[in-house]
Design a protein around this motif. Structure first.
Motif, mmCIF file in Angstrom:
data_model
loop_
_atom_site.group_PDB
_atom_site.id
_atom_site.type_symbol
_atom_site.label_atom_id
_atom_site.label_comp_id
_atom_site.label_asym_id
_atom_site.label_seq_id
_atom_site.Cartn_x
_atom_site.Cartn_y
_atom_site.Cartn_z
ATOM 1 N N ALA A 40 0.847 -1.189 0.000
ATOM 2 C CA ALA A 40 0.000 0.000 0.000
ATOM 3 C C ALA A 40 0.890 1.249 0.000
ATOM 4 O O ALA A 40 2.052 1.180 0.415
ATOM 5 N N PRO A 41 0.372 2.371 -0.448
ATOM 6 C CA PRO A 41 1.177 3.597 -0.482
ATOM 7 C C PRO A 41 1.742 3.942 0.890
ATOM 8 O O PRO A 41 1.021 3.935 1.889
ATOM 9 N N GLY A 42 3.043 4.196 0.930
ATOM 10 C CA GLY A 42 3.686 4.576 2.168
ATOM 11 C C GLY A 42 3.942 3.437 3.131
ATOM 12 O O GLY A 42 4.403 3.672 4.253
ATOM 13 N N LYS A 43 3.651 2.208 2.703
ATOM 14 C CA LYS A 43 3.849 1.054 3.585
ATOM 15 C C LYS A 43 4.808 0.062 2.954
ATOM 16 O O LYS A 43 5.038 0.074 1.747
ATOM 17 N N GLU A 44 5.335 -0.820 3.790
ATOM 18 C CA GLU A 44 6.223 -1.858 3.288
ATOM 19 C C GLU A 44 5.415 -2.972 2.621
ATOM 20 O O GLU A 44 4.236 -3.161 2.900
ATOM 21 N N ARG A 45 6.087 -3.709 1.757
ATOM 22 C CA ARG A 45 5.448 -4.858 1.122
ATOM 23 C C ARG A 45 5.127 -5.891 2.188
ATOM 24 O O ARG A 45 5.941 -6.179 3.057
ATOM 25 N N GLU A 46 3.932 -6.472 2.102
ATOM 26 C CA GLU A 46 3.525 -7.451 3.103
ATOM 27 C C GLU A 46 2.999 -8.723 2.456
ATOM 28 O O GLU A 46 2.450 -8.705 1.345
ATOM 29 N N PHE A 47 3.162 -9.806 3.154
ATOM 30 C CA PHE A 47 2.711 -11.120 2.715
ATOM 31 C C PHE A 47 1.190 -11.191 2.736
ATOM 32 O O PHE A 47 0.549 -10.673 3.650
ATOM 33 N N ASP A 90 -7.611 -3.191 2.165
ATOM 34 C CA ASP A 90 -7.012 -4.134 1.215
ATOM 35 C C ASP A 90 -6.459 -3.411 -0.023
ATOM 36 O O ASP A 90 -5.821 -4.046 -0.872
ATOM 37 N N THR A 91 -6.709 -2.125 -0.115
ATOM 38 C CA THR A 91 -6.213 -1.354 -1.248
ATOM 39 C C THR A 91 -4.686 -1.380 -1.286
ATOM 40 O O THR A 91 -4.030 -1.045 -0.299
ATOM 41 N N ALA A 92 -4.144 -1.802 -2.414
ATOM 42 C CA ALA A 92 -2.693 -1.941 -2.557
ATOM 43 C C ALA A 92 -2.374 -2.396 -3.973
ATOM 44 O O ALA A 92 -3.268 -2.768 -4.736
ATOM 45 N N VAL A 93 -1.095 -2.367 -4.297
ATOM 46 C CA VAL A 93 -0.614 -3.067 -5.487
ATOM 47 C C VAL A 93 -0.297 -4.495 -5.060
ATOM 48 O O VAL A 93 0.442 -4.707 -4.094
#
Length: 125
Positions: A40-47, A90-93
């Motif tokens: 998500a914007p401004g956040k780390e990649r997560e599993f 849940d919005t994210a790439v």
């Protein structure tokens, strides 16, 4: 070398559903455990979720357990992520990732050398 292409992202209202697909193309035969991650914007990649080559082992992040389902069709070299009861958070790439072997990789992104380009999922409230 493995190339991964995701599809199925888009805009959906809260409570709705989407199904993401990730198709792997490879020059030589091989078996690959796979996973989905998101950022998500401004956040780390997560599993998000992972699956072994056979499909016998699967795992999910606590935040999506019971709402998302990972599955695969090896004959089509494709992994799916069925997302139900979507929430704005849940919005994210969403990124598809593959290991270099068949063994379940879990949540450690360092175990996945191959990554797709990502597909945007946006959930409106």
């Amino acid at each position: 070398q493995v190339q991964l292409v995701e599809s199925g992202g888009g805009l959906v209202q809260a409570g709705g559903s989407l199904r993401l697909s990730c198709t792997a193309s490879r020059r030589t035969g091989g078996t690959y455990a796979m996973a989905w991650f998101r950022q998500a914007p401004g956040k780390e990649r997560e599993f998000v979720a992972a699956i072994s080559w056979s499909g016998g082992s699967t795992g999910y992040a606590d935040s999506v357990q019971g709402r998302f389902t990972i599955s695969r069709e090896n004959a089509k070299n494709t992994v799916y992520l069925q997302m139900n009861s979507l929430k704005p958070e849940d919005t994210a790439v969403y990124y598809c990732a593959a290991r270099g072997d068949a063994y379940y990789g879990g949540s450690d992104y360092n175990l996945y050398p191959y990554w797709g380009q990502g597909t945007q999922v946006t959930v409106s409230s």
